[in-house]
Each structure stands twice: as structure tokens, then as C-alpha cells.
Design an enzyme around this catalytic site. Structure first.
Site, PDB file in Angstrom:
ATOM      1  CB  VAL A  29     -22.550  47.748 -53.553  1.00 33.34           C
ATOM      2  CG1 VAL A  29     -23.456  48.090 -54.727  1.00 33.34           C
ATOM      3  CG2 VAL A  29     -23.371  47.258 -52.362  1.00 33.34           C
ATOM      4  CG  HIS A  30     -18.176  45.602 -57.871  1.00 31.76           C
ATOM      5  ND1 HIS A  30     -18.623  44.464 -57.259  1.00 31.76           N
ATOM      6  CD2 HIS A  30     -17.613  45.211 -59.041  1.00 31.76           C
ATOM      7  CE1 HIS A  30     -18.308  43.418 -58.024  1.00 31.76           C
ATOM      8  NE2 HIS A  30     -17.705  43.839 -59.108  1.00 31.76           N
TER       9      HIS A  30
END
Ligand code: UDP
Length: 356
Positions: free
Chosen positions: A207-208
Site C-alpha cells: 500500500v503506498h
């Protein structure tokens, strides 16, 4: 024969991986040479150095160490720095990858100096202008001379915006990179034993995206989805520094998700090969899940890689179930996208000569 000089601008993790594949093809050619410059957008050992070392990317000729600050500040400083580099090195082409602030700064600096821009990964669209990446893609595509698209959808997106000149479908250079890494990863990476995890028994998650990390409610919802999955089987989350900060700022507990530091590309290839499924908001990882023939749940409300969905390998988290049978995706190429990038540049050079 005198070689044509390509000045490549990279700055972020996915660009190191894409550039590694094309840079290898450039070094194997006898008609191109490359000057690689690094904006510094991603800069630490695990987000940058490890990729240069593992993927045999030549050390950057210049490194600007520009990171942090607002988008405008970062992009402005990069624009100034890349402009000086272009003036100094006088390349025939400037090559940029993907959709980051480094892509925009590199493309804009070159276009203003009338140096033709090659955009690798042209034409991708989420049709969500709320994403900083979408702004970067659209702008760079409209100032590029050569627009090299990994997909047929990318070519169609460009045509819908009236961009048809200099557009070529070349396949996905990330596929080249993964084919190159996967064999090495199986023998060189020890990550499964180091982490004590069993192949096929875990979900690989990342997740970024700013759209997910900058909104605490959305970040909470995503962490909850991963936690729910982690109650069923192990979820391994190599955590991007931005997400780590956002989780801490929002005071979220991540138990029982197994959080680790970001990993290098060979370890990532091994994790892809070893996992049962991928859950991610990463553009690159959605395709890499397919390259490893693993199903992927995309933690976003749309994707630029629409063929991964239409061929049944990927679904958005908003889609409750797998809807489509899985079929092969041929448009990413057969590991020959980097060669096709160079062929497209050669074709454009010939064409320019003919026009003169
Ligand atoms: N990646 C990696 N280590 C990690 C997380 C990702 O090597 O800990 C690789 C991943 O395999 C892919 C690329 O980084 O090749 C994707 O980068 P990212 O998700 O940062 O950007 P995006 O693809 O969304 O632009």
C-alpha cells in the site's frame, strides 16, 4: 558509427526497475549510449540503492538528492536540476518512465529545451484527475515525441486525446525485468526461509498510493481489509515509508498483518512466486502478480491496467467476486519490450532524417 545519446531520468522505485531493463538493452546495442540521472525522489538503501546493485544499473551520472516537500516544490527543484543536466550533456533524446514527479520534471525540462522526449509507459489512464500520477501522465504524454505504450488500451487512450503521432505499442518493459529476475530470485533469494513463511500459504500486500495513505478513513478501511484477510491466512506487508508514517499518524494497529521493511527486487520476485495472492494499490505489482500467474485484488477504485481485469487475473476491491475466466495476456510482449523501445527510437530517427 556514432552513438545516439539517451539521457534517462529516474527517481522512484518502479523507474529503477523499468530503466534496468531498457538500460541493459542500450548497453547491448552498438548505436545508443545512455546518461542516467537520478532526481533523488526515492533515496534510501531499500528504496533506491538496492535496485542499482541487484539489477546492475550503472551508477547515476548525476544524483540531485531532491525529495520531500510539496509536489510543486519537488517538481520545481527537479525541473531546474534536470534542465542543467540536459544543457550540460546535450543528449539526442530524453527518456522518462511512468508517472512520477521525476517523469514530469524530466519531460518538461527536455521539451522546453527542444530535446525530443521518449515516454515509456505512455497512454495509461485512471481517468481520476485526483491522482497526482494522472496529472503527470497526461502532461508528459502531450509533450512527448515518442509515446511508447505497454498496452493497446494505452494507445486507444492517446488516440481519444488526439495524440496519434509517435505512438507505438511496445509491450511492458516491467515484463522484461521480471523475466530476468525470476530465475535469479529462485536461486539467490532466501526471503521465504528468512521470514519463516511457507510458499503458497500467504498473501503479499503493498500500500503506498497517496489516495490511500493521505486519507485516514480510507487508510483505515484498507488496513481493515488486510486484517480481515490476515485472520484467514498470513498477510505479508513490505511497508513503504510513506504508509508507515501515515499508519503511525493515524494511530492504527496493524495486528495480525505481518509488516516488514520494503524488500529488494529479487526478494520481491521470490515473494510473488511464493505467494497465493496479491493485494495491492501498486501499478507495477498488479502486473507482476499476472507475470507470476497469481490473482490480484487491487486496493483502488480504478486501474490503468484494465487488461489484467478483463483477462480475469485482477479485480478491484470494490468488485465482490472474480467475474471473468483467466486467460493469457499477450500484449505485454514476450520479454522483448525493451528491444522494441530501441527499435521505435531507431524508426523515429530514420523518419526524422527522411523528413529533412
Ligand atoms: N517493489 C519492491 N519492493 C517492495 C515493494 C515493491 O521491489 O518492497 C517493486 C515491485 O515489485 C514493483 C515496483 O516496486 O516492481 C512497484 O513500485 P511501486 O509499487 O512503488 O510503484 P507503482 O508501480 O505503483 O508505480
Amino acid at each position: 558509427m556514432s552513438r545516439n545519446t539517451i539521457l534517462t531520468v529516474v527517481g522512484a522505485r518502479p523507474q529503477f526497475i523499468k530503466a534496468a531493463a531498457v538500460s541493459r538493452a542500450i548497453r547491448a546495442s552498438d548505436d545508443f549510449c545512455e546518461i542516467l540521472i537520478h532526481t533523488g525522489q526515492h533515496f534510501d538503501a531499500m528504496m533506491s540503492d538496492i535496485f542499482f546493485r541487484e539489477l546492475d544499473i550503472p551508477p547515476p551520472r548525476e544524483h540531485f538528492a531532491i525529495h520531500g516537500g510539496s509536489h510543486g516544490l519537488m517538481t520545481g527543484r527537479m525541473l531546474e536540476a534536470v534542465e542543467s543536466a540536459i544543457v550540460k550533456h546535450r543528449p539526442d533524446w530524453v527518456m522518462v518512465y511512468g508517472d512520477t514527479n521525476s517523469t514530469l520534471a524530466g519531460g518538461l525540462a527536455a521539451a522546453k529545451l527542444k530535446v525530443p522526449v521518449i515516454h515509456v509507459e505512455a497512454g495509461l489512464r485512471s481517468f481520476n484527475r485526483g491522482m497526482p500520477e494522472e496529472i503527470n501522465r497526461v502532461l508528459v504524454d502531450h509533450i512527448s515525441t515518442l509515446l511508447l505504450s505497454p498496452t493497446h488500451a494505452g494507445v486507444a487512450n492517446l488516440a481519444a486525446e488526439g495524440v496519434v503521432r509517435g505512438v507505438f505499442h511496445v509491450g511492458d518493459v516491467m515484463h522484461d525485468a521480471m523475466l530476468h529476475a525470476m530465475g535469479r530470485a529462485r536461486t539467490e533469494s532466501q526471503i521465504l526461509s528468512r521470514l519463516g513463511i511457507e510458499a503458497s500459504a500467504f498473501v503479499l500486500a503493498t500500500v503506498h498510493r497517496a489516495e490511500n495513505t493521505d486519507d485516514p478513513a480510507r487508510l483505515t478501511a484498507i488496513i481493515e481489509v488486510l486484517k480481515a484477510e490476515a485472520h484467514e491466512r498470513a498477510v505479508l506487508l513490505p511497508l513503504h515509508p510513506r504508509t508507515r508514517q501515515a499508519i503511525a499518524a493515524a494511530g492504527l494497529s496493524v495486528e495480525p498483518i505481518r509488516v516488514i521493511e520494503p524488500v529488494g527486487y529479487l526478494d520481491m520476485a521470490r515473494l510473488l512466486d511464493g505467494c497465493a495472492m496479491v493485494m495491492t494499490d501498486s501499478g507495477g505489482l498488479q502486473k507482476e502478480a499476472y507475470f507470476a500467474r497469481r490473482p490480484c485484488v487491487t486496493l483502488r477504485d480504478e486501474t490503468e491496467w484494465v487488461e489484467t481485469v478483463s483477462h480475469g487475473w485482477n479485480r478491484l476491491w470494490t468488485q465482490p467476486a472474480w467475474a471473468t475466466p483467466r486467460t493469457e495476456i499477450t500484449e505485454y510482449g514476450a520479454g522483448d519490450a525493451s528491444a522494441r523501445v530501441l527499435d521505435a527510437i531507431r524508426g523515429a530517427q530514420l523518419h526524422q532524417i527522411r523528413e529533412r
